[in-house]
Design a protein around this motif. Structure first.
Motif, PDB file in Angstrom:
ATOM      1  N   THR A  80      -6.908 -22.220  44.172  1.00  0.00           N
ATOM      2  CA  THR A  80      -7.880 -21.142  44.026  1.00  0.00           C
ATOM      3  C   THR A  80      -7.316 -20.073  43.109  1.00  0.00           C
ATOM      4  OG1 THR A  80      -8.710 -21.508  46.271  1.00  0.00           O
ATOM      5  CG2 THR A  80      -9.255 -19.400  45.241  1.00  0.00           C
ATOM      6  N   VAL A  81      -8.139 -19.610  42.203  1.00  0.00           N
ATOM      7  CA  VAL A  81      -7.772 -18.481  41.354  1.00  0.00           C
ATOM      8  C   VAL A  81      -8.375 -17.220  41.957  1.00  0.00           C
ATOM      9  CG1 VAL A  81      -7.945 -17.446  39.055  1.00  0.00           C
ATOM     10  CG2 VAL A  81      -7.693 -19.928  39.293  1.00  0.00           C
ATOM     11  N   VAL A  82      -7.527 -16.229  42.223  1.00  0.00           N
ATOM     12  CA  VAL A  82      -8.002 -14.936  42.714  1.00  0.00           C
ATOM     13  C   VAL A  82      -8.172 -14.013  41.521  1.00  0.00           C
ATOM     14  CG1 VAL A  82      -7.558 -13.000  44.259  1.00  0.00           C
ATOM     15  CG2 VAL A  82      -6.744 -15.288  44.868  1.00  0.00           C
ATOM     16  N   VAL A  83      -9.365 -13.463  41.384  1.00  0.00           N
ATOM     17  CA  VAL A  83      -9.721 -12.667  40.216  1.00  0.00           C
ATOM     18  C   VAL A  83     -10.126 -11.266  40.667  1.00  0.00           C
ATOM     19  CG1 VAL A  83     -11.411 -12.433  38.353  1.00  0.00           C
ATOM     20  CG2 VAL A  83     -10.481 -14.683  38.906  1.00  0.00           C
ATOM     21  N   THR A  84      -9.573 -10.248  40.026  1.00  0.00           N
ATOM     22  CA  THR A  84      -9.981  -8.875  40.290  1.00  0.00           C
ATOM     23  C   THR A  84     -11.064  -8.473  39.293  1.00  0.00           C
ATOM     24  OG1 THR A  84      -7.770  -8.299  41.075  1.00  0.00           O
ATOM     25  CG2 THR A  84      -9.215  -6.487  40.490  1.00  0.00           C
ATOM     26  N   ILE A  85     -12.167  -7.940  39.803  1.00  0.00           N
ATOM     27  CA  ILE A  85     -13.257  -7.505  38.928  1.00  0.00           C
ATOM     28  C   ILE A  85     -13.701  -6.101  39.331  1.00  0.00           C
ATOM     29  CG2 ILE A  85     -14.100  -9.814  38.332  1.00  0.00           C
ATOM     30  CD1 ILE A  85     -16.155  -9.598  40.547  1.00  0.00           C
ATOM     31  N   ASP A  86     -14.440  -5.458  38.451  1.00  0.00           N
ATOM     32  CA  ASP A  86     -14.896  -4.089  38.682  1.00  0.00           C
ATOM     33  C   ASP A  86     -15.742  -3.993  39.953  1.00  0.00           C
ATOM     34  OD1 ASP A  86     -16.937  -1.705  38.174  1.00  0.00           O
ATOM     35  OD2 ASP A  86     -15.226  -1.391  36.836  1.00  0.00           O
ATOM     36  N   SER A  87     -15.600  -2.864  40.647  1.00  0.00           N
ATOM     37  CA  SER A  87     -16.344  -2.689  41.895  1.00  0.00           C
ATOM     38  C   SER A  87     -17.848  -2.685  41.674  1.00  0.00           C
ATOM     39  CB  SER A  87     -15.925  -1.388  42.583  1.00  0.00           C
ATOM     40  OG  SER A  87     -16.236  -0.266  41.772  1.00  0.00           O
ATOM     41  N   GLY A  88     -18.283  -2.389  40.444  1.00  0.00           N
ATOM     42  CA  GLY A  88     -19.713  -2.365  40.157  1.00  0.00           C
ATOM     43  C   GLY A  88     -20.293  -3.708  39.752  1.00  0.00           C
ATOM     44  N   SER A  89     -19.431  -4.730  39.655  1.00  0.00           N
ATOM     45  CA  SER A  89     -19.913  -6.058  39.250  1.00  0.00           C
ATOM     46  C   SER A  89     -20.891  -6.618  40.279  1.00  0.00           C
ATOM     47  CB  SER A  89     -18.726  -7.015  39.097  1.00  0.00           C
ATOM     48  OG  SER A  89     -19.165  -8.343  38.897  1.00  0.00           O
ATOM     49  N   ARG A  90     -21.909  -7.330  39.767  1.00  0.00           N
ATOM     50  CA  ARG A  90     -22.896  -7.955  40.639  1.00  0.00           C
ATOM     51  C   ARG A  90     -22.617  -9.447  40.834  1.00  0.00           C
ATOM     52  NH1 ARG A  90     -24.331  -4.558  43.719  1.00  0.00           N
ATOM     53  NH2 ARG A  90     -26.064  -5.906  44.352  1.00  0.00           N
ATOM     54  N   MET A  91     -21.441  -9.906  40.440  1.00  0.00           N
ATOM     55  CA  MET A  91     -21.083 -11.307  40.679  1.00  0.00           C
ATOM     56  C   MET A  91     -21.038 -11.572  42.175  1.00  0.00           C
ATOM     57  SD  MET A  91     -18.157 -12.491  38.013  1.00  0.00           S
ATOM     58  CE  MET A  91     -18.469 -12.626  36.261  1.00  0.00           C
ATOM     59  N   ARG A  92     -21.545 -12.724  42.567  1.00  0.00           N
ATOM     60  CA  ARG A  92     -21.557 -13.094  43.977  1.00  0.00           C
ATOM     61  C   ARG A  92     -21.187 -14.566  44.125  1.00  0.00           C
ATOM     62  NH1 ARG A  92     -21.201  -8.562  44.027  1.00  0.00           N
ATOM     63  NH2 ARG A  92     -22.481  -6.951  45.052  1.00  0.00           N
ATOM     64  N   GLY A  93     -20.693 -14.906  45.303  1.00  0.00           N
ATOM     65  CA  GLY A  93     -20.312 -16.279  45.570  1.00  0.00           C
ATOM     66  C   GLY A  93     -21.470 -17.237  45.400  1.00  0.00           C
TER      67      GLY A  93
END
Length: 412
Positions: A348-361
């Motif tokens: 698994t790759v753990v990725v840090t993204i901006d708190s405002g991102s709308r990416m979802r599982g």
């Protein structure tokens, strides 16, 4: 204060097990040195060898140039703070702090004992608790009492054996700050053992990373983080941990389980003609492509992936991207997992993204990776092929300058 030098120290027990395997380390006068590593790496054994609670099988231990291998603990003028506080329950806080001084009743008069106890209690905000018993104190207060007992001895060095492990997360943070400020103020040499890399990164002037009784790297926290010498150090230092991906040169890119990644020439050169390498990427090297500033976009590459899950933490988010493991690197990754006290290395790759991102599982997204910061490791021995030793040394030298500045400010 004291300069402590370890010269090829070895500790072998009667059953033949060697816990410390030829460690050499110079601890400067007034330095805060951290010994860190997973359980069983030999860090506590090494600390006990310094204080005299463990015999030295071979090698030399010197304090201010004097060999002390056979000198008993009481004559080394070192103060040790234990994990379990080691307080006397029937004595008050005052009496606990004063205890080591009263052992030398003939050398230290009553007025001097009282002065030292009250001075230490003021440093540690314990003045109002001097008449209480340890059972009536919080964990953090008990630990401060243990530190007070070390301070009054005016020892040449403080030795800490995982002193914060019994405290909750909030108290650990508070005590870290107090210990760091106190050490800067007193300018006393300190050797601190922990398995918590957060403590190591926030407290130490330099950090010595141990694995199975051997020294892996000694450097400032920033050098360890930015220029780790091998897979083990890279995987142990940092939270969340560095991601490790099997990779292979394909043209001017690296082929990885998350896609073809365009990387700088220096990374390709480091990988060379090897069949496979391990690509090391910290979570914070990533970002949701929608949140990447145009001024830095050219310094990285993009790829598309579908995260399995995302976690929103308020100031940032983590996205988890699964991938198929590569059989060619499985043995190396399994060995690394064991070294890091893990059951297995997750694919698994753990990725840090901006708190405002709308990416979802479960939904595909486009990610950006800053390829200027990635590392490449050899699959044969785990060495860091992209390490810049000169840049790393500069980071540690800068940390030393900052330490001197902090000490001057604390005592100014």
């Amino acid at each position: 204060m004291a300069q402590i030098t370890l010269n090829n120290l070895v500790k072998t027990y009667d059953d033949g097990f060697t816990a410390v395997k030829g460690i050499s380390l110079d601890i400067a006068d007034g330095e805060f040195m951290i010994l860190v590593g997973p359980s069983g790496c030999g860090k506590s054994t090494l600390l006990r060898m310094i204080v005299g609670l463990e015999d030295i099988t071979s090698g030399d231990l010197t304090i201010d140039g004097k060999r002390v291998n056979e000198i008993p603990p009481r004559d080394r003028n070192l103060s040790m703070v234990f994990q379990n506080y080691a307080l006397y329950p029937h004595l008050t806080v005052y009496e606990n702090i004063a205890f080591p001084l009263r052992l030398n009743r003939s050398k230290i008069d009553k007025e001097e004992i009282d002065r030292r106890v009250r001075e230490a209690s003021d440093m540690l905000d314990l003045r109002e608790h001097l008449d209480r018993k340890p059972a009536n104190l919080s964990g953090g207060q008990r630990q401060r009492v243990a530190m007070g007992r070390a301070i009054v001895r005016q020892a040449d060095a403080f030795l800490f054996d995982e002193p914060l492990s019994n405290l909750d997360a909030k108290l650990r943070g508070q005590m870290r700050t107090q210990i760091a400020q106190l050490q800067r103020r007193l300018r006393t040499t300190a050797v601190y053992v922990t398995h918590d890399q957060t403590e190591a990164m926030t407290l130490g002037d330099r950090v010595a990373v141990l694995k199975k009784g051997t020294l892996q790297q000694v450097a400032s926290p920033r050098e360890l983080y930015e220029q780790p010498v091998n897979l083990f150090v890279a995987g142990f230092i940092g939270s969340p941990s560095m991601n490790f991906l099997p990779a292979k040169v394909q043209g001017d890119k690296l082929a990885t389980p998350i896609g073809l990644l365009a990387v700088p020439d220096k990374v390709l050169k480091a990988a060379g003609s090897r069949d496979h390498v391990i690509l090391g990427v910290r979570p914070e090297f990533f970002e949701d492509d929608d949140f990447v500033d145009d001024s830095v976009r050219a310094h990285g590459t993009t790829f598309e992936a579908t995260p399995r899950h995302t976690e929103w933490l308020g100031n940032e988010q983590y996205a988890y991207i699964d991938y198929e493991p590569d059989p060619s690197t499985k043995q190396l990754m399994d060995e690394l997992a064991r070294d890091l006290d893990q059951d297995e290395m997750p694919s698994t790759v753990v990725v840090t993204i901006d708190s405002g991102s709308r990416m979802r599982g479960g939904k595909p997204g486009k990610f950006w990776l800053d390829t200027r910061l990635v590392h490449v490791f050899d699959t044969a021995d785990g060495s860091n092929l992209t390490r810049d030793a000169e840049a790393g040394a500069e980071l540690t030298a800068l940390a030393e300058e900052e330490r001197e500045s902090e000490i001057s400010a604390a005592n100014g």
